[in-house]
Design a protein around this motif. Structure first.
Motif, short mmCIF file in Angstrom:
data_model
loop_
_atom_site.label_atom_id
_atom_site.label_comp_id
_atom_site.label_asym_id
_atom_site.label_seq_id
_atom_site.Cartn_x
_atom_site.Cartn_y
_atom_site.Cartn_z
N HIS A 75 0.59 -0.94 0.13
CA HIS A 75 -0.17 0.11 0.25
C HIS A 75 0.97 0.93 0.05
O HIS A 75 1.83 1.29 0.88
N ILE A 76 0.35 2.10 -0.90
CA ILE A 76 0.88 3.35 -0.95
C ILE A 76 1.21 3.85 0.76
O ILE A 76 2.19 5.21 0.26
N ALA A 77 1.03 3.94 1.34
CA ALA A 77 1.08 4.59 3.18
C ALA A 77 2.51 3.54 3.29
O ALA A 77 2.14 4.40 4.52
N HIS A 82 5.75 8.84 -1.74
CA HIS A 82 4.88 8.00 -2.72
C HIS A 82 4.66 7.05 -3.90
O HIS A 82 4.86 6.61 -5.14
N ARG A 83 5.16 5.79 -2.88
CA ARG A 83 5.16 4.50 -4.13
C ARG A 83 4.29 3.14 -3.51
O ARG A 83 4.46 2.82 -2.78
N GLY A 84 3.64 2.66 -4.43
CA GLY A 84 2.84 1.45 -4.11
C GLY A 84 1.24 1.42 -4.47
O GLY A 84 1.40 2.04 -5.71
N TYR A 85 0.46 0.52 -3.85
CA TYR A 85 -0.65 0.44 -4.41
C TYR A 85 -1.70 1.38 -3.99
O TYR A 85 -1.49 1.41 -3.14
N VAL A 86 -2.39 1.44 -4.41
CA VAL A 86 -3.18 2.61 -4.44
C VAL A 86 -4.88 2.06 -4.87
O VAL A 86 -4.88 2.29 -6.18
N PRO A 87 -5.52 1.47 -3.31
CA PRO A 87 -7.09 1.47 -3.76
C PRO A 87 -7.86 2.08 -3.88
O PRO A 87 -7.84 2.84 -3.92
N LEU A 313 -2.17 11.33 2.51
CA LEU A 313 -1.37 11.96 2.57
C LEU A 313 -2.21 13.39 3.50
O LEU A 313 -1.56 14.35 3.91
N ARG A 314 -3.50 13.73 3.07
CA ARG A 314 -4.32 14.19 4.19
C ARG A 314 -4.39 13.74 5.03
O ARG A 314 -4.33 14.97 5.86
N GLU A 315 -4.26 12.69 5.59
CA GLU A 315 -4.38 12.95 6.88
C GLU A 315 -3.07 12.89 7.89
O GLU A 315 -3.44 13.52 8.67
#
Length: 342
Positions: A75-77, A82-87, A313-315
């Motif tokens: 997961h990107i988080a 900022h790399r990885g899976y975006v659900p 990222l907003r979190e």
């Protein structure tokens, strides 16, 4: 504002691969005309080996067919760059409904001991890779090929702007140019919401290979137009940074993906310059009646736009774990939507 366009031109760019050769000047002129009047074009004659796309598509289909828990392991988080899976539902543009897509994001793969990564650069560093045989190799081969083509297009853009071909080359050493592997699932019973919401691309330009129709662009009158699928073509669109560099002469055109009518795979490479590159209008584009646009720092702009459109990222912003760069612009600060009368 240019006259409202009614279609996206198809350009043969074979001559761009041989600077100074027959047809080069004409191909450059056509590219510049498309950037000024449309902000989009479909590129054929690009010379990319079709087998590379076949390998990319196979690897991508295998990744998105994995169980969700497997995809969530990258997961990107879980990254700081900022790399990885975006659900589905992770990305939201300008307060609109969440997009109906899933993605995998990657960029230039730097080692984990790169000093910029260690210093906390939000867009540079290593990729996350899934434990999937052949995936990394196929995706990297595609990235390298399209990145090379992008450098050719960037040099042609420089000539189209009246500059030397290498005008921007100095800014392309380790740019965080992002490749996205995007899956738009098809569900006839799903809510009618966009596959991806209206936006401009934040970088210099994008080279996109889709497998099905669905892309729409907005012209200067606010009308949405379908972009037809052209076999083996790259869809090119200019982004925020080229609009800023040209003081609005090249346009970052607003676009979206409507609810898809079939399963769709999409592979945009968002080509940009080095993170710390200052971007201000070139001298030849500032004159009476056209005051200079506010300057940007390339990577800071890309990161600020990204941080405002991804939930994770907003979190982090809300928690104070990260902050927006000084002078960060809100979403939809470029493009036709930003120019429409209120």
């Amino acid at each position: 504002m240019p006259e409202a366009f009614t279609e996206v031109p198809v350009l043969d760019i074979a001559a761009l691969r041989h600077e100074g050769g027959p047809g080069y000047a004409d191909a450059v002129r056509e590219l510049g005309d498309a950037a000024r009047s449309v902000g989009f074009a479909q590129l054929v004659g690009h010379g990319i080996d079709p087998s590379l796309f076949d390998g990319l598509l196979d690897a991508t289909e295998r990744f998105f067919a994995l169980p969700l828990e497997e995809k969530m392991r990258v997961h990107i988080a879980r990254s700081t760059n900022h790399r990885g899976y975006v659900p589905i539902g992770e990305e939201v543009f300008a307060g609109a409904t969440p997009d109906l897509k899933e993605a995998f994001d990657l960029s230039i793969d730097l080692p984990a001991d790169d000093p910029r990564y260690l210093a906390g650069n939000p867009l540079l560093g290593p990729n996350q890779w899934p434990d999937l045989p052949g995936f990394r190799e196929a995706v990297t081969a595609w990235y390298d090929a399209v990145f090379g083509l992008s450098r050719t297009v960037l040099r042609a853009f420089a000539v189209a702007l009246g500059e030397a071909p290498d005008r921007f080359d100095r800014h392309v050493t380790t740019p965080p140019s992002q490749l996205r592997l995007i899956h738009y699932p098809y569900d006839a019973s799903a809510a009618d919401r966009p596959g991806i919401g209206a936006h401009t691309d934040y970088e210099c330009f994008t080279l996109l290979r889709p497998t099905a129709p669905g892309l729409q662009v907005m012209n200067s009158s606010g009308t949405w137009l379908d972009v037809p699928l052209v076999e083996d073509a790259f869809v090119l669109n200019t982004g925020d940074l080229l609009e800023a560099w040209t003081n609005g002469v090249f346009v970052a055109t607003t676009h979206r993906v409507r609810k898809v009518s079939e399963e769709r795979w999409s592979f945009p490479l968002f080509f940009t310059v080095d993170y710390d590159t200052p971007v201000a209008p070139l001298d030849g584009f500032v004159r009476e009646g056209r005051p200079p646009m506010e300057p940007l720092v390339a990577g800071e702009h890309v990161f600020a736009q990204t941080a405002q459109s991804f939930r994770y990222l907003r979190e982090r912003l809300a928690a104070g774990a990260i902050s927006l760069p000084e002078g960060a612009r809100p979403l939809s600060s470029f493009g036709q939507e930003a120019r429409q009368p209120v």
